[in-house]
Write a protein that holds these residues in place. Structure first.
Motif, PDB file in Angstrom:
ATOM      1  N   ALA B 299       0.821  -1.234  -0.105  1.00 12.56           N
ATOM      2  CA  ALA B 299      -0.044   0.132  -0.184  1.00 12.56           C
ATOM      3  C   ALA B 299       1.035   1.350   0.079  1.00 12.56           C
ATOM      4  N   VAL B 300       1.959   1.206   0.776  1.00 12.97           N
ATOM      5  CA  VAL B 300       2.831   2.290   0.803  1.00 12.97           C
ATOM      6  C   VAL B 300       3.343   2.595  -0.438  1.00 12.97           C
ATOM      7  N   MET B 301       3.952   1.312  -1.041  1.00 11.09           N
ATOM      8  CA  MET B 301       4.628   1.628  -2.537  1.00 11.09           C
ATOM      9  C   MET B 301       3.540   2.270  -3.310  1.00 11.09           C
ATOM     10  N   THR B 302       2.395   1.671  -3.396  1.00 11.73           N
ATOM     11  CA  THR B 302       1.457   2.033  -4.527  1.00 11.73           C
ATOM     12  C   THR B 302       0.928   3.720  -4.456  1.00 11.73           C
ATOM     13  N   ASN B 303       0.908   3.873  -2.833  1.00 14.18           N
ATOM     14  CA  ASN B 303       0.297   5.310  -2.710  1.00 14.18           C
ATOM     15  C   ASN B 303       1.621   6.146  -3.048  1.00 14.18           C
ATOM     16  N   ALA B 304       2.703   5.970  -2.609  1.00 17.60           N
ATOM     17  CA  ALA B 304       4.105   6.623  -3.037  1.00 17.60           C
ATOM     18  C   ALA B 304       3.855   7.139  -4.619  1.00 17.60           C
ATOM     19  N   SER B 305       3.911   5.887  -5.125  1.00 19.67           N
ATOM     20  CA  SER B 305       3.966   6.126  -6.747  1.00 19.67           C
ATOM     21  C   SER B 305       2.861   6.863  -7.167  1.00 19.67           C
ATOM     22  N   ALA B 306       1.796   6.711  -6.821  1.00 18.81           N
ATOM     23  CA  ALA B 306       0.578   7.492  -7.418  1.00 18.81           C
ATOM     24  C   ALA B 306       0.851   8.907  -6.911  1.00 18.81           C
ATOM     25  N   SER B 307       1.163   9.203  -5.659  1.00 18.61           N
ATOM     26  CA  SER B 307       1.456  10.754  -5.260  1.00 18.61           C
ATOM     27  C   SER B 307       2.584  11.387  -6.059  1.00 18.61           C
ATOM     28  N   LEU B 308       3.596  10.750  -6.422  1.00 19.54           N
ATOM     29  CA  LEU B 308       4.611  11.105  -7.352  1.00 19.54           C
ATOM     30  C   LEU B 308       3.974  11.416  -8.687  1.00 19.54           C
ATOM     31  N   ARG B 309       3.223  10.821  -8.915  1.00 19.63           N
ATOM     32  CA  ARG B 309       2.517  10.839 -10.422  1.00 19.63           C
ATOM     33  C   ARG B 309       1.604  12.046 -10.374  1.00 19.63           C
ATOM     34  N   TRP B 310       0.835  12.048  -9.423  1.00 21.28           N
ATOM     35  CA  TRP B 310       0.057  13.397  -9.107  1.00 21.28           C
ATOM     36  C   TRP B 310       0.769  14.497  -9.117  1.00 21.28           C
ATOM     37  N   LEU B 311       1.895  14.633  -8.440  1.00 25.38           N
ATOM     38  CA  LEU B 311       2.615  15.946  -8.094  1.00 25.38           C
ATOM     39  C   LEU B 311       3.294  16.341  -9.404  1.00 25.38           C
ATOM     40  N   SER B 312       3.683  15.309 -10.204  1.00 24.86           N
ATOM     41  CA  SER B 312       4.516  15.463 -11.436  1.00 24.86           C
ATOM     42  C   SER B 312       3.543  16.206 -12.534  1.00 24.86           C
ATOM     43  N   GLY B 313       4.201  16.417 -13.700  1.00 24.94           N
ATOM     44  CA  GLY B 313       3.311  16.964 -14.456  1.00 24.94           C
ATOM     45  C   GLY B 313       3.182  18.576 -14.492  1.00 24.94           C
ATOM     46  N   ASP B 314       2.263  19.118 -15.469  1.00 28.15           N
ATOM     47  CA  ASP B 314       2.335  20.645 -15.662  1.00 28.15           C
ATOM     48  C   ASP B 314       1.312  21.069 -14.397  1.00 28.15           C
ATOM     49  N   GLN B 315       0.491  20.192 -14.313  1.00 24.99           N
ATOM     50  CA  GLN B 315      -0.695  20.610 -13.234  1.00 24.99           C
ATOM     51  C   GLN B 315      -0.637  19.792 -12.158  1.00 24.99           C
ATOM     52  N   PRO B 316       0.123  19.759 -10.891  1.00 26.12           N
ATOM     53  CA  PRO B 316       0.308  18.813 -10.009  1.00 26.12           C
ATOM     54  C   PRO B 316      -1.165  18.863  -9.043  1.00 26.12           C
ATOM     55  N   ASN B 317      -1.635  17.662  -8.892  1.00 26.94           N
ATOM     56  CA  ASN B 317      -2.978  17.370  -8.424  1.00 26.94           C
ATOM     57  C   ASN B 317      -2.391  17.484  -6.760  1.00 26.94           C
ATOM     58  N   LEU B 318      -2.507  18.426  -6.124  1.00 33.11           N
ATOM     59  CA  LEU B 318      -2.195  18.547  -4.717  1.00 33.11           C
ATOM     60  C   LEU B 318      -3.165  17.736  -3.791  1.00 33.11           C
ATOM     61  N   THR B 319      -4.302  17.701  -3.919  1.00 32.23           N
ATOM     62  CA  THR B 319      -5.503  16.998  -3.090  1.00 32.23           C
ATOM     63  C   THR B 319      -5.086  15.469  -3.129  1.00 32.23           C
ATOM     64  N   GLU B 320      -5.106  14.992  -4.262  1.00 28.66           N
ATOM     65  CA  GLU B 320      -4.697  13.609  -4.627  1.00 28.66           C
ATOM     66  C   GLU B 320      -3.450  13.027  -4.057  1.00 28.66           C
ATOM     67  N   SER B 321      -2.484  13.956  -4.188  1.00 30.98           N
ATOM     68  CA  SER B 321      -1.069  13.511  -3.550  1.00 30.98           C
ATOM     69  C   SER B 321      -1.127  13.653  -2.248  1.00 30.98           C
ATOM     70  N   ARG B 322      -1.813  14.568  -1.529  1.00 33.19           N
ATOM     71  CA  ARG B 322      -1.666  14.553   0.128  1.00 33.19           C
ATOM     72  C   ARG B 322      -2.667  13.412   0.571  1.00 33.19           C
ATOM     73  N   GLU B 323      -3.862  12.875  -0.183  1.00 30.36           N
ATOM     74  CA  GLU B 323      -4.517  12.003   0.362  1.00 30.36           C
ATOM     75  C   GLU B 323      -3.634  10.645   0.197  1.00 30.36           C
ATOM     76  N   GLY B 324      -2.663  10.532  -0.747  1.00 33.94           N
ATOM     77  CA  GLY B 324      -1.955   9.298  -0.904  1.00 33.94           C
ATOM     78  C   GLY B 324      -0.788   9.306   0.364  1.00 33.94           C
ATOM     79  N   LEU B 325      -0.095  10.664   0.601  1.00 32.74           N
ATOM     80  CA  LEU B 325       0.584  10.736   1.757  1.00 32.74           C
ATOM     81  C   LEU B 325       0.126  10.411   2.885  1.00 32.74           C
TER      82      LEU B 325
END
Lengths: 208, 503
Positions: B299-325
């Protein structure tokens, strides 16, 4: 085109893993649906949607392998990616033999999972396309009259119009008329095209 | 007195006649031809017949039909040779009852050596005969039993040593003729396997010498002439003479080979079971730990990967990445809970304290591992100090520790082929208030700088091992108030040892 968008189904009894996978898959831009057990998924009414299934082997109630078997019995060909807590070789062999796309041991690398999902979606897409082509073909075939089907059988087996006429005890002209109807209804460009279609239909018949 | 004589016996011959007729003895005479011509009154009274019915050869009618032939034959033989006649034959009494009698006749010769008369007497031996018969029957019963039972019954006279009786089962079990043993009493000791001989002979000799030892439940192996080995269970009793010194030893030897084989099989199964249980338990724990830890880790690994993806890119999705963290924090906590639970599990189960002898405990463990050691050709030496104090501890847990140290030692040995493989298990008093147990192997050994690491969970030097054994062992010993440590031997291998405080 929303209908054609693949859905990634996740079945895992661990809420953290479910949420993590949901977030990860969404971050890639795919549609995702999560279930905490196999029964909920089977009763969701979504099992025929295009996409793929990420399935934990150890599930309460119906196990992952049970679900795989159950789907196969329903002629559901949704590609499956299995997740397991620890590498159980005999189990993974069984799963792969039964057609699983991938068997990943927890904790897995995200890229391995995403690659597997991509492969599964492609495979499902191909299957869906083949199936819809087949469905279209058999729909066309269904529009033929019994006499036209009879004539089609003789024609694709290589008989000339004259021979087919003699075989059915009708005039050659009647055969020509039937043949024109068949080509039109089946959307066949040439005799070779028709032969190919007949061949595929025959496959379908023998499978059913 | 002469007057009395004079009135009772008119002549010397009458006096003798009177004596002969009134004596309780049965007296008779016969002619040189063998015809009985006189029976005294006692005889006639016994037979209840007049002389006319008995004289000549008519007396034979009073002899038991089964004995007639024998007595006549013998009588004729004596008549021919002139040798004294002695024969036992039953004679019918006046009341019709036959009684055993011993008949005796000797010849009187004239000056030319010719027989002129036979004088005979008979003695009633019925009572003696009956006693003899009873004895014979009793003897027969005992003999039958001794011959029939599968055990060997033996009687030996002591000083001088002489085998008095050995039942025939001896031949079946020992594969030697009984006669050999009668001729050579030492044969018994010679058949005992050299490994067992001194032990058995020592007990036997002290026993027959009258020392305060019992010869009971002695087990030893013998070798048959064909090389076959049998297990014998022996026990005996002593008979003492008037001075209280042993004069006779008797006993029963039982062939317990089958029982021993069954025991050995059982033993092997137990050893196997002990090993399987150990492996299965550690395997199970490992699988369970793996599963419990890999879930939150995934779960940690999956959430960390997901959060990283939400943070990268032109428009980081902070909500999603915070939930992941947030989920990551939650799952890390979950993983550490699991570890805490395992730790609890390992030290939990409060020891079942009881009084115990450490040497007994060691022997128990050696008993279940002996087969394994033999199978792996490991030489086991023990040096267990006597009179160690009683300890307070959990029998099963301490057995597990000893078993663990022993099997570790054996496994270390098996990685050094072609060397003398031996293990020493010793116990001794340590610093006057502790008991120390050590297991020394001559195996591969461990570099000194890593010696302390072997007690850490999941540390292992073995190709197949989980690395939990010594860690668990140490926590058991520490729960008992003792210490467990290991040192490298000067030559080869290591010595693992633990101390336990006295009760």
């Amino acid at each position: 085109m929303n209908q054609a968008d693949p859905t990634i189904f996740v079945i895992d009894d661990d809420v953290s893993i479910r949420q993590g996978l949901e977030s990860l898959i969404k971050s890639v831009g795919w549609k995702v649906r999560t279930f905490k057990n196999a029964q909920d998924f089977l009763h969701s009414g979504e099992i025929d949607a295009p996409g793929c299934l990420i399935l934990d082997v150890r599930l309460p109630g119906l196990s992952g392998l049970d679900l795989q078997r159950s789907l196969a019995e329903r002629k559901n060909h949704l590609p499956i990616i299995f997740l397991t807590g620890h590498g159980d070789i005999p189990m993974s062999v069984r799963a792969m033999k039964a057609g699983a796309v991938e068997f990943l041991t927890k904790p897995f690398r995200e890229q391995d999972l995403l690659d597997a999902v991509r492969l599964a979606i492609d495979r499902d897409h191909a299957v869906q396309q083949r199936q819809s082509a087949m469905a279209e073909l058999s729909e066309r075939y269904d529009t033929l009259t019994p006499r036209e089907r009879e004539v089609m059988g003789l024609v694709v087996s290589g008989l000339l119009n004259k021979q087919a006429a003699a075989s059915l005890g009708v005039s050659e002209v009647t055969i020509k008329v039937h043949r024109g109807q068949i080509m039109q209804k089946m959307h066949a460009q040439s005799l070779a095209d028709l032969v190919k279609m007949a061949d595929r239909l025959q496959h379908l018949d023998s499978r059913l | 007195m002469p007057q009395t004589w004079g009135s009772a016996a008119e002549s010397k011959s009458d006096m003798i006649r009177l004596i002969i007729d009134s004596t309780p003895a049965l007296i008779h005479t016969a002619t040189p031809a063998g015809e009985i011509d006189f029976f005294n009154q006692t005889w006639l009274g016994y037979l209840g017949r007049p002389l006319e019915d008995l004289q000549g050869w008519k007396w034979t009618a009073s002899i038991h039909p089964s004995d007639v032939e024998g007595i006549v034959e013998r009588w004729c033989a004596s008549l021919a040779s002139g040798e004294p006649f002695i024969y036992e034959a039953r004679v019918r009494r006046a009341d019709g009852q036959y009684r055993w009698m011993l008949h005796h006749k000797i010849a009187l010769h004239d000056e030319h050596g010719q027989i002129v008369k036979w004088y005979g007497s008979s003695i009633d031996i019925e009572d003696r005969k009956r006693a003899e018969e009873e004895l014979r029957k009793s003897e027969e019963r005992w003999r039958w039993m001794a011959d029939a039972i599968p055990e060997v019954i033996w009687f030996t006279a002591l000083e001088p040593e002489k085998v008095l009786y050995v039942s025939p089962s001896f031949e079946r079990i020992w594969g030697l003729p009984v006669e050999d043993l009668y001729q050579n009493p030492r044969l018994w000791a010679e058949t005992i396997l050299p490994e067992d001989r001194d032990r058995v002979r020592n007990v036997y000799e002290r026993w027959v010498a009258g020392e305060d030892v019992t010869y009971s439940g002695i087990e030893y192996r013998i070798m048959q002439p064909n090389g076959g080995i049998r297990w014998i269970h022996d026990r005996g009793v002593l008979r003492l003479d008037d001075q209280g010194k042993p004069s006779l030893a008797s006993g029963i030897s039982t062939d317990i080979t089958e029982r021993k084989r069954a025991e050995e099989t059982l033993h092997e199964m137990q050893t196997e079971l002990a090993h399987v249980t150990r492996v299965a338990t550690t395997g199970e724990i490992a699988a369970s730990i793996a599963h419990e830890i890999s879930q939150p880790l995934t779960a940690v690994m999956t959430n960390a990967s997901a959060s990283l993806r939400w943070l990268s890119g032109d428009q980081p999705n902070l909500t999603e990445s915070r939930e992941g963290l947030v989920r990551i924090v939650r799952d890390v906590g979950r993983a550490s809970d699991v570890i805490g639970r395992i730790r609890e599990l390992l030290k939990k189960s409060p020891p079942q304290m009881g009084r115990l002898s450490i040497n007994e405990l060691i022997q128990d463990v050696l008993a279940v591992t002996r087969t394994e050691l033999v199978k792996r050709s490991v030489v086991l030496r023990t040096d267990l100090a006597e009179d160690l104090p009683v300890l307070l501890g959990d029998r099963v847990q301490l057995q597990q520790v000893i078993l663990n140290l022993l099997l570790n030692g054996v496994e270390a040995l098996c990685e050094v082929p072609n060397e003398a493989q031996d293990i020493l298990v010793a116990s001794k008093l340590h610093e006057s208030h502790e008991v120390l147990v050590l297991v020394r192997d001559s195996g591969v050994g461990i570099p000194p700088d890593r010696l302390e690491k072997i007690f850490m969970p999941f540390f292992t030097t073995k190709t197949q091992g989980l690395g939990m054994g010594l860690s668990i062992s140490r926590s058991i010993i520490e729960a008992h108030g003792g210490r467990l440590w290991a040192t490298a031997n000067p030559d080869r291998g290591i010595t693992a040892q633990f101390t336990l405080p006295m009760a």
